[in-house]
Structure formats: structure tokens, C-alpha cells
Scaffold this motif. Structure first.
Motif, PDB file in Angstrom:
ATOM      1  N   UNK A  73       8.039  51.624 -23.737  1.00 47.04           N
ATOM      2  CA  UNK A  73       7.111  52.732 -24.019  1.00 47.04           C
ATOM      3  C   UNK A  73       7.436  53.436 -25.338  1.00 47.04           C
ATOM      4  N   UNK A  74       8.613  53.201 -25.884  1.00 51.60           N
ATOM      5  CA  UNK A  74       8.996  53.836 -27.142  1.00 51.60           C
ATOM      6  C   UNK A  74       8.315  53.189 -28.344  1.00 51.60           C
ATOM      7  N   UNK A  75       7.899  51.935 -28.216  1.00 52.73           N
ATOM      8  CA  UNK A  75       7.287  51.245 -29.343  1.00 52.73           C
ATOM      9  C   UNK A  75       5.901  50.695 -29.016  1.00 52.73           C
ATOM     10  N   UNK A  76       5.325  51.083 -27.906  1.00 50.47           N
ATOM     11  CA  UNK A  76       4.048  50.536 -27.461  1.00 50.47           C
ATOM     12  C   UNK A  76       2.854  51.216 -28.117  1.00 50.47           C
ATOM     13  N   UNK A  77       3.080  52.043 -29.124  1.00 52.50           N
ATOM     14  CA  UNK A  77       1.981  52.772 -29.763  1.00 52.50           C
ATOM     15  C   UNK A  77       1.489  52.112 -31.040  1.00 52.50           C
ATOM     16  N   UNK A  78       2.097  51.000 -31.426  1.00 52.58           N
ATOM     17  CA  UNK A  78       1.688  50.366 -32.668  1.00 52.58           C
ATOM     18  C   UNK A  78       2.175  48.945 -32.792  1.00 52.58           C
ATOM     19  N   UNK A  79       1.835  48.366 -33.925  1.00 52.05           N
ATOM     20  CA  UNK A  79       2.126  46.974 -34.215  1.00 52.05           C
ATOM     21  C   UNK A  79       2.828  46.897 -35.565  1.00 52.05           C
ATOM     22  N   UNK A  80       3.938  46.174 -35.630  1.00 45.58           N
ATOM     23  CA  UNK A  80       4.616  45.964 -36.908  1.00 45.58           C
ATOM     24  C   UNK A  80       3.995  44.749 -37.580  1.00 45.58           C
ATOM     25  N   UNK A  81       3.532  44.923 -38.809  1.00 46.08           N
ATOM     26  CA  UNK A  81       2.895  43.840 -39.553  1.00 46.08           C
ATOM     27  C   UNK A  81       3.662  43.631 -40.852  1.00 46.08           C
ATOM     28  N   UNK A 141      -1.959  51.786 -33.146  1.00 48.42           N
ATOM     29  CA  UNK A 141      -3.189  51.298 -32.523  1.00 48.42           C
ATOM     30  C   UNK A 141      -4.299  52.338 -32.626  1.00 48.42           C
ATOM     31  N   UNK A 142      -3.946  53.594 -32.491  1.00 50.23           N
ATOM     32  CA  UNK A 142      -4.937  54.674 -32.534  1.00 50.23           C
ATOM     33  C   UNK A 142      -5.601  54.793 -33.904  1.00 50.23           C
ATOM     34  N   UNK A 143      -4.997  54.230 -34.946  1.00 48.28           N
ATOM     35  CA  UNK A 143      -5.554  54.307 -36.298  1.00 48.28           C
ATOM     36  C   UNK A 143      -6.464  53.120 -36.638  1.00 48.28           C
ATOM     37  N   UNK A 144      -6.437  52.075 -35.805  1.00 47.09           N
ATOM     38  CA  UNK A 144      -7.259  50.888 -36.052  1.00 47.09           C
ATOM     39  C   UNK A 144      -8.672  51.141 -35.537  1.00 47.09           C
ATOM     40  N   UNK A 145      -9.667  50.995 -36.397  1.00 51.09           N
ATOM     41  CA  UNK A 145     -11.065  51.115 -35.973  1.00 51.09           C
ATOM     42  C   UNK A 145     -11.572  49.776 -35.454  1.00 51.09           C
ATOM     43  N   UNK A 146     -11.379  48.723 -36.253  1.00 57.06           N
ATOM     44  CA  UNK A 146     -11.781  47.387 -35.831  1.00 57.06           C
ATOM     45  C   UNK A 146     -10.980  46.351 -36.596  1.00 57.06           C
ATOM     46  N   UNK A 147     -10.992  45.133 -36.054  1.00 58.60           N
ATOM     47  CA  UNK A 147     -10.352  43.976 -36.678  1.00 58.60           C
ATOM     48  C   UNK A 147     -11.433  42.907 -36.794  1.00 58.60           C
ATOM     49  N   UNK A 148     -11.530  42.337 -37.975  1.00 54.20           N
ATOM     50  CA  UNK A 148     -12.599  41.392 -38.283  1.00 54.20           C
ATOM     51  C   UNK A 148     -12.013  40.031 -38.638  1.00 54.20           C
ATOM     52  N   UNK A 149     -12.566  38.971 -38.068  1.00 57.61           N
ATOM     53  CA  UNK A 149     -12.116  37.612 -38.364  1.00 57.61           C
ATOM     54  C   UNK A 149     -12.748  37.114 -39.647  1.00 57.61           C
TER      55      UNK A 149
END
Length: 135
Positions: A16-24, A35-43
Motif C-alpha cells: 500500500x506504500x507504493x500502490x499509488x503510482x507507476x515507475x516508468x 495513477x491519479x494524474x493519468x487521464x488516458x493512455x493511447x496505443x
């Protein structure tokens, strides 16, 4: 800016300490995107474009299916073969389309039922189940 996620795999258990985002990966380091800052992801072929609330965009060298597999189901949902939307930012549904801000996104037939099940919909156009009429 391009990012390669080809060797990435999803963890068996998310803290739960790191479940709020994704490291890229960004060149020589990994940057956290919430995750809360992502509006959409497009292929786009073998790439994906991540679109954020601040109108920025990053390019990731990974197919949309691989990205989808690593995202939490709660709000980031695949709605079409070419799009994953953050359902928190969907403000309109009309026909087979959802709108985030000023941009409309198609909802694929195979995704429609599961996507619409995510929303709490008050449909006042239907008959009242208790009385059998519109009252």
C-alpha cells in the motif's frame, strides 16, 4: 521521450506504500507517475502515449496490453483496443463514446458492458419498477 518496459513484470503483491503510482524508465532513471494524474493512455503500434492532467504526455515503448496488465483495475480501465481511460475523469457518456475534458473516446463493443458497470447510473428515462409507469 521514449521508455522501454519490455523487461518489466508485475509484482505478486503490491504494498500500500507504493500502490499509488507507476515507475516508468526515463533514460537512466525511473520516474514515478501517479495513477491519479493519468487521464488516458493511447496505443500507437508498439508504443503508448500517457496523457496527464497537466497536459503533458510521455511516450513509452510498450504495447497497450502490457501496460494494461500492470495497472490497477479500480479506475484505469480499457475501453477500446486503443485506449485506457481513468474513469475518475469521464464526465459524459453518449452512445458508444465517453468524454474526458474535451476529448471523446470510442467504447469498443467487447468492453461496453464491463465499462458501463463501473458507473453509478441514474436512468430517469425508464419506467418506475414499483408502479410500472414513469411516476
Amino acid at each position: 521521450m521514449k521508455t522501454d518496459l519490455s523487461g518489466a513484470s508485475a509484482p505478486l503483491r503490491v504494498s500500500p506504500l507504493v500502490a499509488d503510482g507507476l515507475l516508468i524508465r526515463q533514460d537512466e532513471y525511473y520516474k514515478k507517475y501517479f495513477y491519479a494524474e493519468i487521464l488516458w493512455i493511447e496505443a500507437s503500434g508498439n508504443y503508448c502515449y500517457f496523457h496527464f492532467k497537466d497536459n503533458s504526455r510521455i511516450t513509452v515503448a510498450c504495447r497497450l496490453g502490457s501496460v494494461e496488465w500492470q495497472l490497477p483495475d479500480a479506475y484505469l480501465v480499457r475501453v477500446h483496443r486503443g485506449f485506457i481511460l481513468n474513469l475518475r475523469y469521464v464526465d459524459t457518456w453518449a452512445g458508444n463514446s465517453l468524454r474526458v475534458g474535451e476529448k471523446w473516446f470510442p467504447v469498443g463493443d467487447c468492453y461496453r458492458k464491463s465499462v458501463l458497470a463501473c458507473f453509478n447510473i441514474l436512468d430517469t428515462s425508464r419506467e418506475n419498477p414499483k408502479t410500472g409507469n414513469g411516476e
